[in-house]
Design a protein around this motif. Structure first.
Motif, short mmCIF file in Angstrom:
data_model
loop_
_atom_site.label_atom_id
_atom_site.label_comp_id
_atom_site.label_asym_id
_atom_site.label_seq_id
_atom_site.Cartn_x
_atom_site.Cartn_y
_atom_site.Cartn_z
N ALA A 174 0.83 -1.20 0.00
CA ALA A 174 0.00 0.00 0.00
C ALA A 174 0.86 1.26 0.00
O ALA A 174 0.55 2.25 -0.67
CB ALA A 174 -0.93 -0.01 1.21
N VAL A 175 1.97 1.23 0.76
CA VAL A 175 2.86 2.39 0.82
C VAL A 175 3.46 2.66 -0.56
O VAL A 175 3.54 3.82 -0.99
CB VAL A 175 3.96 2.17 1.87
CG1 VAL A 175 5.01 3.29 1.80
CG2 VAL A 175 3.36 2.10 3.28
N ASP A 176 3.90 1.63 -1.26
CA ASP A 176 4.46 1.82 -2.60
C ASP A 176 3.47 2.53 -3.52
O ASP A 176 3.84 3.44 -4.28
CB ASP A 176 4.83 0.46 -3.22
CG ASP A 176 6.11 -0.13 -2.65
OD1 ASP A 176 6.80 0.56 -1.90
OD2 ASP A 176 6.39 -1.31 -2.96
N ILE A 177 2.20 2.10 -3.47
CA ILE A 177 1.17 2.71 -4.30
C ILE A 177 0.99 4.18 -3.92
O ILE A 177 0.97 5.08 -4.78
CB ILE A 177 -0.17 1.95 -4.14
CG1 ILE A 177 -0.05 0.50 -4.64
CG2 ILE A 177 -1.30 2.69 -4.86
CD1 ILE A 177 0.19 0.35 -6.11
N LEU A 178 0.86 4.43 -2.62
CA LEU A 178 0.59 5.79 -2.15
C LEU A 178 1.75 6.72 -2.43
O LEU A 178 1.55 7.89 -2.79
CB LEU A 178 0.27 5.75 -0.66
CG LEU A 178 -0.06 7.09 0.01
CD1 LEU A 178 -1.24 7.77 -0.69
CD2 LEU A 178 -0.34 6.90 1.48
N ARG A 179 2.98 6.24 -2.25
CA ARG A 179 4.14 7.12 -2.44
C ARG A 179 4.19 7.69 -3.87
O ARG A 179 4.47 8.87 -4.07
CB ARG A 179 5.43 6.36 -2.14
CG ARG A 179 5.67 6.12 -0.66
CD ARG A 179 6.03 7.39 0.08
NE ARG A 179 6.21 7.11 1.51
CZ ARG A 179 5.38 7.47 2.46
NH1 ARG A 179 4.27 8.13 2.14
NH2 ARG A 179 5.61 7.19 3.73
#
Length: 603
Positions: A458-463
């Motif tokens: 999820a962090v990869d997507i959001l970043r």
């Protein structure tokens, strides 16, 4: 705000570039005979150089870090913080300078909320990234994953984020996450941008020096560098356990991203640096600790750059055309044999390679870019389950999960097994394929050293959304590629097409960059996508072109002839065998140390 022309390109260059793009759209570079494929890639790279380099350093600035006065030593050695690589622009490429961009400013704004959080990054991770069964990349070994993390630690870092106004991600009713909502730190804002709306997209600072200067070994400032040195013979400290056992605040295991593979690569190249120091001392016995250290650093960094260019990258994109293209970046199309016999035979980088040629920023000050960071998010390379075996007879020593290889637990594994056995175990196992449904489950439930639980998928997507990297189709348009017309055109897997359609509400334009790259068909021999490759085409050569220590100052006067010979005569295999000769039997089976090794048999 500038793009990269050296002025207007000659008409025949522009014609070649237009033809390359047209042929790529119609046929695809990977479907052409090798000579035509190489010509097409040259045209694609020239087009990207002219149209896809944007300088964020020209945006309004304040509170810039101080740059010390020039020193005569800066002419022949790398500074600790990356300054003075370009003597006319000493700030270029220094640590704590801005990430650049590969898309125009008008396409680099993050979406406003709530669009930025739609669809939910957590739901994208759960529905499209979750690994149900490990999919191996069978053409390479797991050293590929360790090496990539080793490089990332040299090139780029946004820092650990800030909990000032963190992102709050709402969770579905059936989400097992322990404490809704999911809280994700924001990327740290750029303190060098003045307050106020200047009509330009946001910028972010790179904590690392983006030069290929091995800063993951040597630090990003002088204090870090001094702490890593022994002060004798130019050598670096080689730890037996934590690098800073008496100062846990300096322990790299306390920083998210530290794991066994990264620790192993550090150990290998600490040993290599010290071996270079010993060789230089034999050749120049009167040299001081400082002189030996600085020359050994130059040599080690250049050797790492060479290994990445002519070994790691050809292993992970092993299409015959790209293998030749990557070797040509270092040696030119005239090839390694002529290069070693006669040196550079031409000023042309195509014929004689980039290394040792002239420095060229293509009209834009050097930096690494937000788009570069986005395409290097390759966490699927990491397996969840690991087996450690003996290099002597392949007998099983230990099985472990990836979670047991992260943080300070990595020291337990290092203390329990020899580096020879650990490297052998990586060399005889596979990483994961960079594709949908292959994200490590332990990284979707990753506990940081500070105790915070995170879903890195999820962090990869959001970043990428947060820093304004365009979504998949718009990214392709900006990189001169055709967008996917619908979900069935995006992927050749009909089950995935249905999943994508459902997650993104039927809107192909909402597909996130990494999701689209993971879903698209890959060229022959590729462990990752052709879309990601376009940033590689541009930035892999730029890391060499812009660095004077790999171009105009790649000379015996700067490196010594002993140093140049060391770089030219060594490879990843020879580095490993110098320090771990027991690996010879397994390494004998491969031409490239990142290809799968033959397992040892009973002796």
């Amino acid at each position: 705000m500038s793009t990269a022309p050296h002025g207007r390109a000659p008409w025949f260059v522009q014609l070649h570039d237009r033809l390359a793009v047209a042929v790529d759209h119609k046929i695809g570079w990977q479907n052409l005979p090798k000579p035509l494929g190489l010509l097409t890639l040259v045209g694609l790279r020239d087009n990207l150089r002219r149209k896809n380099l944007f300088d964020t350093g020209s945006y309004p600035s304040c509170n810039l870090p101080e740059v010390g006065p020039p020193d005569a030593r800066d002419l022949t050695g790398r500074t600790a913080d990356g300054t003075y690589n370009d003597l006319a622009n000493p700030r270029m490429g220094m640590s704590r300078s801005r990430f650049g961009r590969n898309v125009p400013p008008e396409h680099a704004f993050p979406e406003p909320e709530p669009d930025l959080l739609s669809p939910s990054p957590r739901e994208v991770s759960r529905a499209l990234l979750t690994r149900h069964a490990f999919v191996p990349a069978e053409s390479v070994n797991a050293l590929v994953a360790a090496w990539l993390q080793f490089m990332i630690k040299d090139w780029v870092s946004h820092g650990q984020g800030t909990m000032d106004r963190p992102w709050h991600i709402d969770l579905a009713d059936d989400d097992p996450w322990p404490a809704p909502p999911m809280v994700i730190p924001r990327t740290i804002p750029d303190p060098t941008r003045p307050d106020g709306d200047d009509g330009l997209p946001p910028t972010f600072l790179n904590d690392n020096s983006p030069w290929w200067d091995a800063s993951q070994l040597y630090g990003n400032n002088l204090d870090e560098q001094r702490a890593l040195r022994t002060g004798q013979g130019g050598r670096l400290r080689v730890p037996n356990g934590p690098l800073f056992p008496d100062d846990p605040d300096k322990d790299p295991a306390g920083i998210p991203g530290f794991w066994l593979g990264l620790a192993m690569m550090h150990m290998v190249f600490l040993l290599e640096h010290n071996a270079i120091c010993d060789t230089l001392h034999d050749a120049y016995p009167t040299w001081s600790d400082e002189e030996l250290f600085q020359r050994a650093r130059l040599i080690t960094a250049a050797l790492i750059a060479k290994i990445h260019t002519v070994e790691w990258t050809p292993a992970v994109i092993s299409h015959p055309t790209t293998v030749t293209a990557m070797h040509a970046n270092w040696y030119g199309l005239l090839g390694e044999r002529l290069h070693k016999l006669f040196g550079r035979l031409s000023r042309s980088e195509v014929l004689s390679g980039i290394v040792g040629g002239h420095t060229d920023h293509f009209g834009v000050p050097y930096s690494l870019t937000e788009e570069f960071v986005a395409v290097y998010r390759m966490h699927p390379l990491i397996p969840d389950d690991w087996s450690f075996r003996s290099a002597a007879d392949d007998s099983l020593l230990q099985e472990a999960t990836f979670r047991e290889l992260t943080g300070r637990q990595a020291y337990d594994i290092l203390g329990k097994h020899t580096l020879t056995d650990l490297i052998y175990s990586f060399g005889t196992s596979h990483p994961g394929l960079v594709t949908l449904h292959n994200y490590p489950r332990f990284l979707q439930e990753f506990r940081r050293p500070d105790g915070k639980l995170m879903d890195l998928g999820a962090v990869d997507i959001l970043r990428s959304r947060e820093v304004g990297v365009p979504r998949y189709n718009e990214f392709r348009r900006r990189l001169h590629l055709l967008p996917a017309q619908d979900f069935d055109a995006l992927t050749d897997n009909p089950v995935w097409a249905d999943e994508l359609r459902r997650v993104y509400g039927g809107d192909i334009e909402r597909v996130d960059l990494s999701v689209g790259m993971f879903a698209e068909p890959r060229p022959q021999g590729f462990a990752f996508s052709d879309t990601a490759f376009r940033i590689f085409v541009l930035m892999a050569s730029r890391r060499l072109n812009s660095d004077r220590f790999l171009t105009t100052d790649y000379t015996p006067q700067v490196y010594t002839q002993t140093g140049l010979d060391w770089i030219e005569n060594n490879s990843m295999s020879s580095v490993l065998l110098r320090h771990f000769p027991e690996l010879r039997a397994s390494l004998r089976s491969v031409d490239n140390a990142f290809a799968p090794w033959t397992a040892a048999g009973p002796r």
